[in-house]
Design a protein around this motif. Structure first.
Motif, PDB file in Angstrom:
ATOM      1  N   ILE A   1       0.854  -1.182   0.000  1.00 15.35           N
ATOM      2  CA  ILE A   1       0.000   0.000   0.000  1.00 15.35           C
ATOM      3  C   ILE A   1       0.895   1.239   0.000  1.00 15.35           C
ATOM      4  N   THR A   2       0.523   2.222  -0.820  1.00 10.93           N
ATOM      5  CA  THR A   2       1.274   3.480  -0.879  1.00 10.93           C
ATOM      6  C   THR A   2       0.396   4.614  -0.375  1.00 10.93           C
ATOM      7  N   VAL A   3       0.905   5.377   0.587  1.00  8.79           N
ATOM      8  CA  VAL A   3       0.158   6.512   1.137  1.00  8.79           C
ATOM      9  C   VAL A   3       1.036   7.763   1.052  1.00  8.79           C
ATOM     10  N   PRO A   4       0.422   8.920   0.777  1.00  8.32           N
ATOM     11  CA  PRO A   4       1.212  10.156   0.633  1.00  8.32           C
ATOM     12  C   PRO A   4       1.732  10.698   1.955  1.00  8.32           C
ATOM     13  N   GLN A   5       1.056  10.387   3.056  1.00 10.96           N
ATOM     14  CA  GLN A   5       1.453  10.875   4.366  1.00 10.96           C
ATOM     15  C   GLN A   5       1.439   9.732   5.370  1.00 10.96           C
ATOM     16  N   ALA A   6       2.256   9.845   6.390  1.00  7.09           N
ATOM     17  CA  ALA A   6       2.281   8.817   7.433  1.00  7.09           C
ATOM     18  C   ALA A   6       0.920   8.744   8.123  1.00  7.09           C
ATOM     19  N   ILE A   7       0.553   7.550   8.564  1.00 11.40           N
ATOM     20  CA  ILE A   7      -0.712   7.352   9.274  1.00 11.40           C
ATOM     21  C   ILE A   7      -0.402   6.800  10.665  1.00 11.40           C
ATOM     22  N   HIS A   8      -0.852   7.516  11.672  1.00 11.76           N
ATOM     23  CA  HIS A   8      -0.706   7.063  13.057  1.00 11.76           C
ATOM     24  C   HIS A   8      -2.098   7.128  13.700  1.00 11.76           C
ATOM     25  N   ASP A   9      -2.734   5.995  13.817  1.00 10.29           N
ATOM     26  CA  ASP A   9      -4.111   5.956  14.309  1.00 10.29           C
ATOM     27  C   ASP A   9      -4.163   5.155  15.604  1.00 10.29           C
ATOM     28  N   LYS A  10      -4.447   5.829  16.711  1.00  7.93           N
ATOM     29  CA  LYS A  10      -4.466   5.172  18.010  1.00  7.93           C
ATOM     30  C   LYS A  10      -5.691   4.274  18.187  1.00  7.93           C
ATOM     31  N   TYR A  11      -6.720   4.500  17.370  1.00  9.04           N
ATOM     32  CA  TYR A  11      -7.935   3.693  17.500  1.00  9.04           C
ATOM     33  C   TYR A  11      -7.770   2.316  16.865  1.00  9.04           C
ATOM     34  N   THR A  12      -7.066   2.252  15.731  1.00  8.54           N
ATOM     35  CA  THR A  12      -6.859   0.966  15.065  1.00  8.54           C
ATOM     36  C   THR A  12      -5.432   0.449  15.242  1.00  8.54           C
ATOM     37  N   ASN A  13      -4.579   1.243  15.892  1.00  6.58           N
ATOM     38  CA  ASN A  13      -3.172   0.887  16.101  1.00  6.58           C
ATOM     39  C   ASN A  13      -2.393   0.777  14.788  1.00  6.58           C
TER      40      ASN A  13
ATOM     41  N   LEU B   1       1.758  -4.452   4.085  1.00  4.87           N
ATOM     42  CA  LEU B   1       0.924  -4.639   5.266  1.00  4.87           C
ATOM     43  C   LEU B   1       0.618  -6.114   5.473  1.00  4.87           C
ATOM     44  N   ASP B   2       0.794  -6.588   6.715  1.00  5.84           N
ATOM     45  CA  ASP B   2       0.347  -7.946   7.028  1.00  5.84           C
ATOM     46  C   ASP B   2      -1.146  -7.906   7.324  1.00  5.84           C
ATOM     47  N   GLY B   3      -1.712  -9.052   7.701  1.00  9.45           N
ATOM     48  CA  GLY B   3      -3.151  -9.116   7.900  1.00  9.45           C
ATOM     49  C   GLY B   3      -3.671  -8.148   8.937  1.00  9.45           C
ATOM     50  N   THR B   4      -2.987  -8.047  10.069  1.00 12.76           N
ATOM     51  CA  THR B   4      -3.431  -7.146  11.139  1.00 12.76           C
ATOM     52  C   THR B   4      -3.373  -5.697  10.686  1.00 12.76           C
ATOM     53  N   GLN B   5      -2.281  -5.315  10.013  1.00 11.18           N
ATOM     54  CA  GLN B   5      -2.147  -3.942   9.530  1.00 11.18           C
ATOM     55  C   GLN B   5      -3.174  -3.628   8.438  1.00 11.18           C
ATOM     56  N   ALA B   6      -3.410  -4.605   7.558  1.00 13.64           N
ATOM     57  CA  ALA B   6      -4.372  -4.397   6.472  1.00 13.64           C
ATOM     58  C   ALA B   6      -5.770  -4.167   7.025  1.00 13.64           C
ATOM     59  N   LEU B   7      -6.124  -4.937   8.049  1.00 18.12           N
ATOM     60  CA  LEU B   7      -7.432  -4.763   8.663  1.00 18.12           C
ATOM     61  C   LEU B   7      -7.549  -3.378   9.294  1.00 18.12           C
ATOM     62  N   ALA B   8      -6.482  -2.938   9.934  1.00 17.02           N
ATOM     63  CA  ALA B   8      -6.477  -1.591  10.518  1.00 17.02           C
ATOM     64  C   ALA B   8      -6.573  -0.533   9.425  1.00 17.02           C
ATOM     65  N   PHE B   9      -5.918  -0.781   8.281  1.00 11.43           N
ATOM     66  CA  PHE B   9      -5.920   0.188   7.182  1.00 11.43           C
ATOM     67  C   PHE B   9      -7.329   0.419   6.650  1.00 11.43           C
ATOM     68  N   VAL B  10      -8.087  -0.660   6.415  1.00  8.93           N
ATOM     69  CA  VAL B  10      -9.420  -0.493   5.835  1.00  8.93           C
ATOM     70  C   VAL B  10     -10.433  -0.002   6.858  1.00  8.93           C
ATOM     71  N   ARG B  11     -10.048   0.041   8.144  1.00  7.09           N
ATOM     72  CA  ARG B  11     -10.951   0.533   9.175  1.00  7.09           C
ATOM     73  C   ARG B  11     -10.564   1.930   9.682  1.00  7.09           C
ATOM     74  N   THR B  12      -9.387   2.402   9.283  1.00  2.00           N
ATOM     75  CA  THR B  12      -8.919   3.699   9.770  1.00  2.00           C
ATOM     76  C   THR B  12      -9.726   4.839   9.159  1.00  2.00           C
TER      77      THR B  12
ATOM     78  N   TYR C   1     -10.100   8.132  11.553  1.00  2.00           N
ATOM     79  CA  TYR C   1      -9.855   9.319  12.370  1.00  2.00           C
ATOM     80  C   TYR C   1      -8.545  10.016  12.037  1.00  2.00           C
ATOM     81  N   SER C   2      -7.603   9.292  11.419  1.00  2.00           N
ATOM     82  CA  SER C   2      -6.289   9.877  11.159  1.00  2.00           C
ATOM     83  C   SER C   2      -6.064  10.197   9.686  1.00  2.00           C
ATOM     84  N   VAL C   3      -7.121  10.140   8.884  1.00  2.00           N
ATOM     85  CA  VAL C   3      -6.988  10.468   7.462  1.00  2.00           C
ATOM     86  C   VAL C   3      -8.144  11.377   7.048  1.00  2.00           C
ATOM     87  N   GLY C   4      -7.865  12.265   6.109  1.00  2.00           N
ATOM     88  CA  GLY C   4      -8.914  13.140   5.590  1.00  2.00           C
ATOM     89  C   GLY C   4      -9.599  13.936   6.688  1.00  2.00           C
TER      90      GLY C   4
END
Length: 362
Positions: free
Chosen positions: A194-206, A216-227, A229-232
């Motif tokens: 996955i490529t993102v323009p800015q770093a993502i630090h989301d305390k809700y999804t870790n 991204l491994d499975g845990t990170q991927a799941l957090a990515f599609v649920r994040t 609060y820290s984007v947009g």
């Protein structure tokens, strides 16, 4: 009269070549038996993973007609049940109860060489039609309920019926992906880039990933599609674009990897996929599921178009959205007639441009 026995014939010793050929034949026979047994076990195992629900029976006869063009529509839901394995994956601190955290209508025109994916924001206020739950309980019609609450109280049949009422499209198939299974599927693929323009630090999804490309491994991927609060703007609308980006990445990686030619890796992916999904009964056997997947062999990230259902922010309920008119009606009418997505549906009044086009920029 007894038949006289002739002289006993002597067995001629096998030559070295005959012994070799016999050994090869025996080896081939054993190999066929073993691989056939493994294949039979594998088929039985994957078939045993599948779960299905008879949507046609549960929804009833009051449904839109199938498309005369021969196209098909599939409702894909991501289930975020907070119990069992899903609770371990997404966190028990959140509200208990299954919800459709991700909802997509996948429209596949005749020929199945392209597709349009329409994401439905989970916070959309919609009308829920009267329906029957999987337990046989009758739910009355309700006005202005949050879309993802329909799955919580009515399960798949009520959600399918609500989507058909919203869109005027008959959902030919239903696929539900649970979060714990999603994690296993990504891990079976060896991760997803996955490529993102800015770093993502989301305390809700870790989720904690740097700017640029990360695997991204499975845990990170799941957090990515649920994040969200820290984007947009922190809304569900921004999260939808991340989910669509992830879908593109999965399709691209599957096409580019050796997964389709490596039997071991393919089996791992198949095992994870069949554990992760619940389908309608028409796709409820491994044979029918594989036939359906093969029929879409021309579909890839370059022929996939994504768009979000056009919405506007609801004036009476903070954080909720309503279908935007006439854009919403024009979108579904185009799909019912297998026409291109209208320009009006490419922009959501609540969130600006939402269409991501195709992976190749089309």
């Amino acid at each position: 009269m007894a038949r006289e026995k002739g002289p006993k014939r002597e067995r001629r010793p096998r030559t070295r070549g005959q012994k070799i050929r016999r050994g090869i034949l025996i080896g081939v026979a054993v190999a066929v038996a073993v691989t056939g047994g493994v294949a039979a076990w594998g088929y039985t195992h994957l078939q045993g993973n599948l779960k299905s629900i008879d949507i046609d029976k549960a929804v009833g006869p009051d449904r839109p007609a199938q498309l005369p063009s021969g196209g098909q529509d599939i409702l894909v839901l991501g289930s975020d049940s907070r119990s069992g394995l899903n609770g371990d994956v997404i966190g028990q601190h959140e509200d208990i109860g299954a919800r459709s955290d991700t909802a997509m209508v996948v429209h596949i025109p005749k020929g199945r060489n392209s597709a349009v994916v329409v994401s439905i924001p989970r916070d959309t206020l919609v009308d829920r039609p009267a329906c029957t739950t999987p337990q046989g309980r009758q739910l009355p019609a309700a006005h202005g309920v949050m879309f993802n609450s329909i799955f919580s109280v009515g399960g798949p049949p009520c959600t399918v019926k609500a989507v058909e009422k919203m869109t005027g499209l008959r959902m030919d198939h239903y696929v539900e992906i649970d979060f714990s299974g999603f994690k296993g599927l990504v891990d079976a693929m060896g991760g997803v880039d996955i490529t993102v323009p800015q770093a993502i630090h989301d305390k809700y999804t870790n989720l904690d990933i740097p700017a640029g490309t990360s695997k991204l491994d499975g845990t990170q991927a799941l957090a990515f599609v649920r994040t969200r609060y820290s984007v947009g703007d922190g809304s569900d609308l921004g999260r939808i674009q991340m989910q669509q980006q992830f879908l593109f990445s999965v399709l691209t990686q599957l096409r580019a990897s050796d997964a389709l030619t490596d039997p071991v890796k393919l089996y791992r992916i198949g095992d994870a996929a069949t554990r992760a999904i619940t389908t309608d009964s028409d796709l409820g056997s491994l044979t029918s599921l594989l036939d359906f997947v093969r029929s879409m062999k021309g579909l890839n990230a370059g022929t996939l178009q994504t768009v979000m259902m056009p919405v506007v922010y609801d004036t009476a309920h903070y954080g909720r959205v309503d279908p935007a008119q006439p854009q919403d009606s024009e979108l579904w009418q185009a799909l019912r007639n297998d026409r291109p997505i209208p320009a009006s549906a490419r922009t959501s009044p609540a969130h600006g441009t939402v269409n991501t086009g195709t992976a190749n920029g089309g």
